[in-house]
Design a protein around this motif. Sequence first.
Motif, short mmCIF file in Angstrom:
data_model
loop_
_atom_site.label_atom_id
_atom_site.label_comp_id
_atom_site.label_asym_id
_atom_site.label_seq_id
_atom_site.Cartn_x
_atom_site.Cartn_y
_atom_site.Cartn_z
N PHE A 74 1.88 -8.89 -1.41
CA PHE A 74 1.72 -7.69 -0.59
C PHE A 74 1.23 -6.53 -1.45
N GLY A 75 1.77 -6.43 -2.68
CA GLY A 75 1.35 -5.34 -3.57
C GLY A 75 -0.06 -5.51 -4.08
N SER A 76 -0.52 -6.72 -4.26
CA SER A 76 -1.88 -6.95 -4.77
C SER A 76 -2.92 -6.85 -3.66
N ALA A 77 -2.50 -6.91 -2.38
CA ALA A 77 -3.43 -6.84 -1.26
C ALA A 77 -3.94 -5.41 -1.05
N HIS A 78 -3.17 -4.45 -1.43
CA HIS A 78 -3.56 -3.05 -1.19
C HIS A 78 -4.30 -2.46 -2.34
#
Length: 84
Positions: A80-84
């Motif tokens: 989730f953190g790398s998607a943004h």
Amino acid sequence: MTENDNWEREFDHRWANSAEHKEPSARARMLAARWKENPPNPAPFRADPDPAPRRSSWASTAMVFGCVIAVMVLIGLVQFGSAH
């Protein structure tokens, strides 16, 4: 005789290993003398002095599921953190 012949004669392991009578080591002689007068008490092989208390199967199962869920949550947070 050459020096090499003397060396081979002095350290001939085949001759030493083929001896009919082999003298026990100093430690073996010492223990045999000690145990002759005072034999050791019988002891089980590698006995565990204090066995650990046995955990129930449900506690082990809950621990495994908890670890799996924690890893899944951690992977989800990283993705989730790398998607943004």
